[in-house]
Design a protein around this motif. Structure first.
Motif, PDB file in Angstrom:
ATOM      1  N   GLU A 164      -0.071  -7.122   0.373  1.00  0.00           N
ATOM      2  CA  GLU A 164      -1.560  -8.062   0.309  1.00  0.00           C
ATOM      3  C   GLU A 164      -1.059  -9.086  -0.885  1.00  0.00           C
ATOM      4  O   GLU A 164      -0.375  -8.757  -1.401  1.00  0.00           O
ATOM      5  N   ILE A 220      -8.979  -3.985   7.696  1.00  0.00           N
ATOM      6  CA  ILE A 220      -8.932  -3.713   6.436  1.00  0.00           C
ATOM      7  C   ILE A 220      -9.244  -4.335   5.722  1.00  0.00           C
ATOM      8  O   ILE A 220      -9.402  -3.978   4.603  1.00  0.00           O
ATOM      9  N   ASN A 221      -8.982  -5.563   5.561  1.00  0.00           N
ATOM     10  CA  ASN A 221      -9.316  -6.716   4.307  1.00  0.00           C
ATOM     11  C   ASN A 221     -10.604  -6.772   4.267  1.00  0.00           C
ATOM     12  O   ASN A 221     -12.005  -7.483   5.031  1.00  0.00           O
ATOM     13  N   ILE A 248      -1.255   4.549   6.751  1.00  0.00           N
ATOM     14  CA  ILE A 248      -0.890   3.547   6.029  1.00  0.00           C
ATOM     15  C   ILE A 248       0.097   3.174   7.566  1.00  0.00           C
ATOM     16  O   ILE A 248       0.066   2.022   8.310  1.00  0.00           O
ATOM     17  N   PRO A 293       1.118  -1.456  -0.124  1.00  0.00           N
ATOM     18  CA  PRO A 293      -0.268  -0.010  -0.249  1.00  0.00           C
ATOM     19  C   PRO A 293       0.683   1.071   0.057  1.00  0.00           C
ATOM     20  O   PRO A 293       0.473   2.327  -0.596  1.00  0.00           O
ATOM     21  N   MET A 342      -7.976   4.662  -1.993  1.00  0.00           N
ATOM     22  CA  MET A 342      -7.131   5.833  -3.351  1.00  0.00           C
ATOM     23  C   MET A 342      -8.233   5.602  -4.767  1.00  0.00           C
ATOM     24  O   MET A 342      -7.289   6.854  -4.821  1.00  0.00           O
ATOM     25  N   ILE A 372      -7.969   0.624   1.934  1.00  0.00           N
ATOM     26  CA  ILE A 372      -6.838   1.921   1.995  1.00  0.00           C
ATOM     27  C   ILE A 372      -7.120   2.151   0.598  1.00  0.00           C
ATOM     28  O   ILE A 372      -7.111   2.996  -0.252  1.00  0.00           O
ATOM     29  N   VAL A 373      -6.268   1.002  -0.461  1.00  0.00           N
ATOM     30  CA  VAL A 373      -6.634   0.677  -1.639  1.00  0.00           C
ATOM     31  C   VAL A 373      -7.435   1.674  -2.354  1.00  0.00           C
ATOM     32  O   VAL A 373      -7.500   2.180  -3.769  1.00  0.00           O
ATOM     33  N   VAL A 399      -0.307  -1.525   7.813  1.00  0.00           N
ATOM     34  CA  VAL A 399      -1.050  -2.615   6.802  1.00  0.00           C
ATOM     35  C   VAL A 399      -0.504  -3.290   6.136  1.00  0.00           C
ATOM     36  O   VAL A 399       1.259  -2.750   5.922  1.00  0.00           O
ATOM     37  N   LYS A 400      -0.151  -4.396   6.483  1.00  0.00           N
ATOM     38  CA  LYS A 400       0.715  -5.491   5.548  1.00  0.00           C
ATOM     39  C   LYS A 400       0.424  -5.262   3.827  1.00  0.00           C
ATOM     40  O   LYS A 400      -1.216  -5.233   3.687  1.00  0.00           O
ATOM     41  N   ASP A 402      -8.353  -4.540  -0.304  1.00  0.00           N
ATOM     42  CA  ASP A 402      -7.639  -3.600   0.832  1.00  0.00           C
ATOM     43  C   ASP A 402      -8.471  -2.160   1.198  1.00  0.00           C
ATOM     44  O   ASP A 402      -8.712  -1.633  -0.012  1.00  0.00           O
ATOM     45  N   TYR A 434     -10.554  -0.578  11.868  1.00  0.00           N
ATOM     46  CA  TYR A 434      -9.201  -1.729  12.423  1.00  0.00           C
ATOM     47  C   TYR A 434      -9.777  -1.056  13.615  1.00  0.00           C
ATOM     48  O   TYR A 434      -9.164  -2.372  14.035  1.00  0.00           O
ATOM     49  N   LEU A 456      -1.774   2.335  11.276  1.00  0.00           N
ATOM     50  CA  LEU A 456      -2.839   0.735  11.083  1.00  0.00           C
ATOM     51  C   LEU A 456      -1.859  -0.199  10.480  1.00  0.00           C
ATOM     52  O   LEU A 456      -2.646  -1.640  11.016  1.00  0.00           O
ATOM     53  N   ARG A 461      -9.126  -4.585  -5.418  1.00  0.00           N
ATOM     54  CA  ARG A 461      -8.505  -4.955  -4.586  1.00  0.00           C
ATOM     55  C   ARG A 461      -9.538  -4.982  -2.945  1.00  0.00           C
ATOM     56  O   ARG A 461     -10.171  -5.084  -3.526  1.00  0.00           O
TER      57      ARG A 461
END
Lengths: 235, 105
Positions: free
Chosen positions: A84, B95-96, A76, A30, B33, B29-30, A81-82, B27, B89, A79, B25
């Motif tokens: 993916e 957040i998946n 990001i 991300p 975006m 957050i993405v 974030v990993k 995620d 979260y 949190l 996606r």
């Protein structure tokens, strides 16, 4: 030719914007997505500069690549974030998305090419020239309310005005529209292009109340963000 | 000379890429975006129309003011959306979008 308005600038920034937008979608991490996003917004701002919208370009860089991207990076990192799995590992959703976006883009192309003047073939089917043809073909003589239609009066037979070619920016020709003795008028008359002042003129005269509403929306959003992030202390 | 068509096509391509991102996606957050990318593409087409509809040698500033307000609302939306993501979260520890299916049951 002025470097800012040359075609090369458009093509270079358009290519950068498209490439980095694709990177946003297909990067695993991300953080790299967010970085690619900032560059993509910067490239869109470059296209806006090329269009002569200097103020909007600056705002695009300040708000999107500046403020919004920093917020995203904060969240990001906050949190943790990993990364993916790459979206390309799962081909089914990618194909579905491509088909949906492709259909959408095809429809969009259809609309774009039916704009007056966009293509020669479509001039015959564009809604602007169709009205007169429909009146002649269907032999319509009166409106639903009973008034007579005379084609000479409507004179839609001539082709619709093309809006495809962008008009040249010519500040001196526009000086008369602005109040006598104002600074905008002086600058326009001397051949400068005070883009920010012109946007400000529109915002603070014609769109004054909308500006106040936008301010209220920002205030409400700030309060909302604070309320949403508050920890609930059970009492 | 670059015509209005090319600007609109660029804006359409960026919007479609954003759409692909929102669908593909996982995620959140993405996804957010990519939503911002779609808004920015719409801004670009508004600015292009503002230039194309210009009269007397100046662009038509209605379009640019509209895109200015879109940017304002987008900034407000980002603040609210990210606050929602943080709240999410805290509640779910993820957040998946795969794991966010409480409303399904």
């Amino acid at each position: 030719m002025d470097l800012f308005t040359s075609n090369l600038v458009f093509y270079v920034f358009a290519a950068i914007a498209i490439v980095f937008s694709l990177m946003v979608v297909f990067m695993k991490n991300p953080v790299s997505s967010a970085m690619a996003m900032a560059i993509s917004f910067g490239a869109v701002a470059g296209v806006m500069f090329q269009l002569g919208a200097h103020f909007m370009g600056i705002i695009q860089i300040l708000v999107y690549s500046g403020a919004v991207m920093v917020l995203f990076m904060f969240i990001i990192m906050l949190l943790n974030v990993k990364a993916e799995k790459s979206p390309l590992r799962r081909p089914m959703p990618v194909i579905t998305a491509m088909v949906i976006a492709g259909v959408f883009f095809g429809q969009l192309l259809g609309i774009i090419y039916s704009l007056p003047g966009a293509s020669d073939e479509c001039n015959s089917c564009c809604p602007f020239s169709q009205v007169s043809e429909a009146i002649v073909d269907l032999d319509i003589t009166e409106t639903p309310t009973g008034e007579e239609i005379t084609l000479t009066e409507i004179s839609l037979a001539e082709p619709a005005n093309s809006i495809i070619n962008l008009p040249e920016i010519n500040p001196q020709a526009a000086a008369e529209q602005y109040p006598e003795g104002s600074k905008i008028r002086e600058e326009l008359a001397s051949g400068e292009f005070p883009d920010t002042a012109l946007v400000g003129y529109a915002v603070f005269t014609k769109y004054n109340y909308v500006l106040i509403l936008a301010g209220i929306a920002l205030l409400v959003a700030t309060i909302g963000a604070v309320v949403l992030c508050r920890r609930h202390t059970a009492k | 000379m670059v015509t209005l068509t090319q600007y609109l096509i660029l804006s359409g391509i960026l919007f479609s890429i954003g759409l692909v991102g929102v669908i593909v996606r996982r995620d959140i957050i993405v996804i957010f975006m990519c939503l911002e990318m779609m808004l920015s593409a719409a801004n670009l087409s508004l600015v292009a129309f503002s230039r194309a509809q210009g009269q007397n040698g100046l662009p038509n500033y209605d379009g640019q003011v509209m895109s200015l307000f879109i940017i304002t609302i987008a900034a407000a939306e980002v603040a609210i959306g990210l606050a929602l993501i943080v709240a999410l979260y805290r509640a779910k520890r993820t957040i998946n979008t795969k794991d966010l299916d409480t409303l399904k049951d």
